[in-house]
Design an enzyme around this catalytic site. Sequence first.
Site, PDB file in Angstrom:
ATOM      1  N   SER A   1       0.634  -1.632  -0.011  1.00 22.77           N
ATOM      2  CA  SER A   1      -0.204  -0.362  -0.105  1.00 22.77           C
ATOM      3  C   SER A   1       0.662   1.045   0.193  1.00 22.77           C
ATOM      4  O   SER A   1       0.715   2.120  -0.641  1.00 22.77           O
ATOM      5  CB  SER A   1      -0.833  -0.035   1.277  1.00 22.77           C
ATOM      6  OG  SER A   1      -0.277  -0.299   2.244  1.00 22.77           O
TER       7      SER A   1
ATOM      8  N   GLU B   1      -5.693  -0.252  -7.265  1.00 21.52           N
ATOM      9  CA  GLU B   1      -4.404   0.852  -8.152  1.00 21.52           C
ATOM     10  C   GLU B   1      -3.773  -0.141  -8.998  1.00 21.52           C
ATOM     11  O   GLU B   1      -2.663  -0.970  -8.226  1.00 21.52           O
ATOM     12  CB  GLU B   1      -3.697   1.158  -7.076  1.00 21.52           C
ATOM     13  CG  GLU B   1      -4.411   2.221  -6.482  1.00 21.52           C
ATOM     14  CD  GLU B   1      -3.760   3.098  -5.200  1.00 21.52           C
ATOM     15  OE1 GLU B   1      -4.554   4.294  -4.817  1.00 21.52           O
ATOM     16  OE2 GLU B   1      -3.095   2.408  -4.181  1.00 21.52           O
TER      17      GLU B   1
ATOM     18  N   HIS C   1      -2.768  -3.290  -6.050  1.00 26.53           N
ATOM     19  CA  HIS C   1      -2.906  -2.804  -4.222  1.00 26.53           C
ATOM     20  C   HIS C   1      -4.606  -2.909  -4.394  1.00 26.53           C
ATOM     21  O   HIS C   1      -5.396  -1.872  -5.072  1.00 26.53           O
ATOM     22  CB  HIS C   1      -2.963  -1.115  -4.560  1.00 26.53           C
ATOM     23  CG  HIS C   1      -2.696  -1.033  -3.050  1.00 26.53           C
ATOM     24  ND1 HIS C   1      -3.238   0.313  -2.278  1.00 26.53           N
ATOM     25  CD2 HIS C   1      -2.632  -2.334  -2.045  1.00 26.53           C
ATOM     26  CE1 HIS C   1      -3.781   0.657  -1.303  1.00 26.53           C
ATOM     27  NE2 HIS C   1      -3.792  -0.709  -1.239  1.00 26.53           N
TER      28      HIS C   1
ATOM     29  N   ASN D   1      -3.969   5.949  -0.834  1.00 29.30           N
ATOM     30  CA  ASN D   1      -2.921   6.066   0.662  1.00 29.30           C
ATOM     31  C   ASN D   1      -1.844   7.861   1.259  1.00 29.30           C
ATOM     32  O   ASN D   1      -1.254   7.493   2.102  1.00 29.30           O
ATOM     33  CB  ASN D   1      -2.160   5.596   0.496  1.00 29.30           C
ATOM     34  CG  ASN D   1      -2.477   3.983   1.585  1.00 29.30           C
ATOM     35  OD1 ASN D   1      -3.825   4.026   2.547  1.00 29.30           O
ATOM     36  ND2 ASN D   1      -3.305   2.439   1.155  1.00 29.30           N
TER      37      ASN D   1
END
Length: 398
Positions: free
Chosen positions: A116, A149, A137, A187
């Site tokens: 992540s 992702e 991800h 993130n």
Amino acid sequence: MKVAVLGAGAMGTGIGQIAAQNGCDVVYYDSFPGATDRSKASIEKIFGRLVEKSKITSDQKEEMLGRMRWSADLEAVTGADLVVEAVIEDLDVKKALFAQVEPLLRSDAWLCTNTSSLSIAALSSGLTHPERFGGLHFFNPAPLMPLVEIVPGVKTGEEFSEAMEVLMNDWGKVPVMAKDTPGFIVNKVARPFYSEAIKLYEEGVASVAEIDAAIKSIGFRMGPFELTDLIGHDVNYTVTETVWGQFFYDPRFRPSITQKRLKEAGLLGRKTGRGFYNYASGMDAAVVAQEAAEIDPLLSEKIVERILCMIINEALDAVWQGIADPENVDLAMTKGVNYPKGPIQWGREMGWDQVLDTLKRCHKHYGDDRYRPCPLLRHLNSGNAELGEGQLTDNFMV
């Protein structure tokens, strides 16, 4: 297609479930004692519930389970077409595992990481075929959250992104392309949701429950404290610290001492019974506290404004740095972490001038660079710029 999942924890188990439900043969590898047994029991329970809800038939359940196996022997991944790593978020641990796995694979197999926040480039160093490696991800819980992702590294071949996009679409997911920068899209953009809320709490502006209630009043399913307790402070704090370090200690991503102390004390949230909330009375403790909170409407509005403007600024920075275009930033935040609106859309609705004024006011008051406005935000307030599909309508230099 044979899919191997490295790591049979909650995330790895979910990724394997998706693959199995889409007709793949799945093998889980995990050497941690009891991990494979827990994963198998979890899958059997989930499939059993799907049968009860008439989502699948008993025959389909047995057919899928027949294509899934669990092993503590790494040799079990031999011959996999796709390998997805989902082990602990530690660079050295992941690289050591890749060094063991790659010799077991064909030269045309895809090797992916579910990291992540770690660098795809760093993870690929030492691989014989880095062109077949990249980030894939998923978001937790993987079977329910649609976003994935796709993150190519500097050595990743051009075929990787296209192949993963096709596969994720086939699996019914929503793929977005992201640049190999710390935190990728979600993130990075989501950091202020947690960090600014904690800063407001540390300043004594409002209580944990009051801040959560304020944020939920605009459509978020969970407040930042409730969500970090659910994620776990060991995970959430580590991601924040990793992103902060990889952005060369940019103050915009500075971690919180308050959250660090919770992690150090082992007060990790719901899974330990206490975090920002105390769950001794039940897992609904956060909701009960929020419902009991009485917060002044004007204060609630100011809390929302400050947190939201920080998120919008970070979203614009993702566009500014070429991490993703505006459409994919909004798609990532709504499909990956259930934001009620994309931050770019929110910024347009609020007005770029209000976002800029809020950040300038905070920057002047605190003298802290965490509040510095993104250059793109300043440009959007220049009166002659619009935000298109990842491009500005006029070129400029800073």
